[in-house]
Design a protein around this motif. Structure first.
Motif, PDB file in Angstrom:
ATOM      1  N   UNK A   9      42.182  50.323  36.529  1.00 21.63           N
ATOM      2  CA  UNK A   9      41.946  50.629  35.113  1.00 21.63           C
ATOM      3  C   UNK A   9      42.793  49.724  34.226  1.00 21.63           C
ATOM      4  N   UNK A  10      42.120  48.913  33.422  1.00 24.84           N
ATOM      5  CA  UNK A  10      42.750  48.063  32.405  1.00 24.84           C
ATOM      6  C   UNK A  10      43.935  47.271  32.972  1.00 24.84           C
ATOM      7  N   UNK A  11      43.703  46.607  34.099  1.00 23.76           N
ATOM      8  CA  UNK A  11      44.774  45.863  34.762  1.00 23.76           C
ATOM      9  C   UNK A  11      44.951  44.477  34.147  1.00 23.76           C
ATOM     10  N   UNK A  12      46.190  44.204  33.774  1.00 20.89           N
ATOM     11  CA  UNK A  12      46.606  42.876  33.310  1.00 20.89           C
ATOM     12  C   UNK A  12      47.608  42.323  34.312  1.00 20.89           C
ATOM     13  N   UNK A  13      47.542  41.023  34.539  1.00 19.99           N
ATOM     14  CA  UNK A  13      48.539  40.367  35.384  1.00 19.99           C
ATOM     15  C   UNK A  13      48.907  39.024  34.762  1.00 19.99           C
ATOM     16  N   UNK A  14      50.194  38.887  34.446  1.00 20.54           N
ATOM     17  CA  UNK A  14      50.692  37.658  33.823  1.00 20.54           C
ATOM     18  C   UNK A  14      51.785  37.050  34.675  1.00 20.54           C
ATOM     19  N   UNK A  24      46.582  35.847  34.130  1.00 22.32           N
ATOM     20  CA  UNK A  24      45.610  35.677  35.217  1.00 22.32           C
ATOM     21  C   UNK A  24      44.524  36.751  35.187  1.00 22.32           C
ATOM     22  N   UNK A  25      44.889  37.984  34.778  1.00 18.27           N
ATOM     23  CA  UNK A  25      43.921  39.072  34.618  1.00 18.27           C
ATOM     24  C   UNK A  25      44.092  39.672  33.235  1.00 18.27           C
ATOM     25  N   UNK A  26      42.977  39.956  32.571  1.00 15.90           N
ATOM     26  CA  UNK A  26      43.027  40.391  31.168  1.00 15.90           C
ATOM     27  C   UNK A  26      42.228  41.678  30.975  1.00 15.90           C
ATOM     28  N   UNK A  27      42.763  42.776  31.490  1.00 14.53           N
ATOM     29  CA  UNK A  27      42.123  44.075  31.250  1.00 14.53           C
ATOM     30  C   UNK A  27      40.954  44.352  32.172  1.00 14.53           C
ATOM     31  N   UNK A  50      43.840  36.587  42.418  1.00 11.99           N
ATOM     32  CA  UNK A  50      44.855  37.482  41.827  1.00 11.99           C
ATOM     33  C   UNK A  50      44.375  38.925  41.887  1.00 11.99           C
ATOM     34  N   UNK A  51      43.106  39.146  41.561  1.00 13.84           N
ATOM     35  CA  UNK A  51      42.551  40.502  41.613  1.00 13.84           C
ATOM     36  C   UNK A  51      42.616  41.046  43.039  1.00 13.84           C
ATOM     37  N   UNK A  52      42.275  40.215  44.015  1.00 17.30           N
ATOM     38  CA  UNK A  52      42.351  40.667  45.406  1.00 17.30           C
ATOM     39  C   UNK A  52      43.778  41.041  45.782  1.00 17.30           C
ATOM     40  N   UNK A  53      44.748  40.230  45.369  1.00 16.63           N
ATOM     41  CA  UNK A  53      46.151  40.520  45.700  1.00 16.63           C
ATOM     42  C   UNK A  53      46.617  41.833  45.053  1.00 16.63           C
ATOM     43  N   UNK A  57      47.532  45.443  47.049  1.00 18.94           N
ATOM     44  CA  UNK A  57      48.937  45.825  46.861  1.00 18.94           C
ATOM     45  C   UNK A  57      49.896  44.751  47.369  1.00 18.94           C
ATOM     46  N   UNK A  58      49.417  43.512  47.382  1.00 14.53           N
ATOM     47  CA  UNK A  58      50.281  42.381  47.718  1.00 14.53           C
ATOM     48  C   UNK A  58      51.023  41.897  46.484  1.00 14.53           C
ATOM     49  N   UNK A  59      50.511  42.270  45.325  1.00 20.14           N
ATOM     50  CA  UNK A  59      51.123  41.913  44.052  1.00 20.14           C
ATOM     51  C   UNK A  59      50.944  43.096  43.101  1.00 20.14           C
ATOM     52  N   UNK A  60      51.923  43.326  42.248  1.00 25.46           N
ATOM     53  CA  UNK A  60      51.848  44.456  41.312  1.00 25.46           C
ATOM     54  C   UNK A  60      51.252  44.001  39.976  1.00 25.46           C
ATOM     55  N   UNK A  61      50.459  44.852  39.372  1.00 22.93           N
ATOM     56  CA  UNK A  61      49.907  44.555  38.050  1.00 22.93           C
ATOM     57  C   UNK A  61      51.023  44.554  37.006  1.00 22.93           C
ATOM     58  N   UNK A  62      50.878  43.741  35.953  1.00 20.89           N
ATOM     59  CA  UNK A  62      51.835  43.749  34.844  1.00 20.89           C
ATOM     60  C   UNK A  62      51.672  45.016  34.014  1.00 20.89           C
ATOM     61  N   UNK A  63      50.415  45.467  33.898  1.00 20.56           N
ATOM     62  CA  UNK A  63      50.132  46.738  33.225  1.00 20.56           C
ATOM     63  C   UNK A  63      48.787  47.244  33.710  1.00 20.56           C
TER      64      UNK A  63
END
Length: 232
Positions: A9-14, A24-27, A50-53, A57-63
């Protein structure tokens, strides 16, 4: 209504900060059903890996949030996170990540070793996985001596050895010729169909993507197309 096996849900990754920040991911929001086969497609740099990671759970979302079987994965830390990842997911990558001087069986049972499974049980389950992939006769061979197709089948056996709920496959046929790639694809989709394993594939290959139940297209960190929405 059945709980999705993965819900984003509404995942951002910077990455980086200030002028060096890259989003890298914008919502991204996405529900994945148990037993579904999903292709994540997009150009290089689109955010699909990035979405796959984040999903794996190989990488945590920023939000935003990532739920696994209804559990917010932000509550999983340290050993609990590692144990959950090891028990729930299997991974098949374009690069085989096999230890060449170890035997095929030793490579396959690595997730069981990490999970603390006893030696006899590791061997039993490792050999069973290799038999399933028609590699039982290669158990004692060194991984370095395998062909490309045999290496990828070994990787699939390693992904299966912990009886995962989800297999993540990142360009699983990228290093294989078309005939061998077709065999590997058939194995993955058979596991999806007959074992009920959720299959999430990251690929540039439109033909591979078309075999999945569902296809999402990512562009510049956003989902711009979802075949499930079109079908609905």
């Amino acid at each position: 209504m059945t709980t999705p096996i993965l819900s984003v849900k509404d995942v951002h990754k910077s990455y980086g900060r200030g002028q060096n920040r890259f989003d890298a991911l914008k919502g991204v929001s996405l529900d994945i059903a148990q037993g579904e086969s999903l292709a994540i497609v997009g150009k290089s740099g689109s955010g699909k890996s990035t979405l796959m990671h984040v999903l794996a759970l190989l990488d945590a979302a920023s939000s935003g949030s990532v739920e696994l079987d209804g559990v917010d994965t932000a509550t999983l830390q340290g050993r609990t996170l590692n144990r959950t990842r090891n028990k729930t997911f299997g991974f098949v990558f374009q690069q085989f990540f096999l230890t060449g001087n170890q035997t095929v069986l030793e490579n396959v049972i690595l997730p069981l070793k990490i999970a603390g499974i006893g030696r006899a049980e590791r061997k039993r389950r490792g050999l069973a996985a290799l038999e399933q992939l028609d590699l039982g006769d290669k158990a004692k061979n060194r991984a370095v001596n395998l062909s490309g197709g045999q290496k990828q089948r070994t990787v699939i056996a390693r992904a299966l050895v912990n009886n995962p709920q989800i297999i993540f496959a990142d360009e699983p046929t990228g290093n294989l010729d078309s005939a061998t790639g077709a065999v590997v694809e058939d194995i993955l989709f058979t596991l999806n169909r007959e074992n009920g394993i959720t299959l999430i594939v990251v690929t540039h290959d439109d033909e591979l993507a078309s075999r999945c139940d569902r296809r999402i297209l990512i562009r510049d960190g956003e989902i711009v197309e979802d075949s499930a929405a079109v079908a609905a």
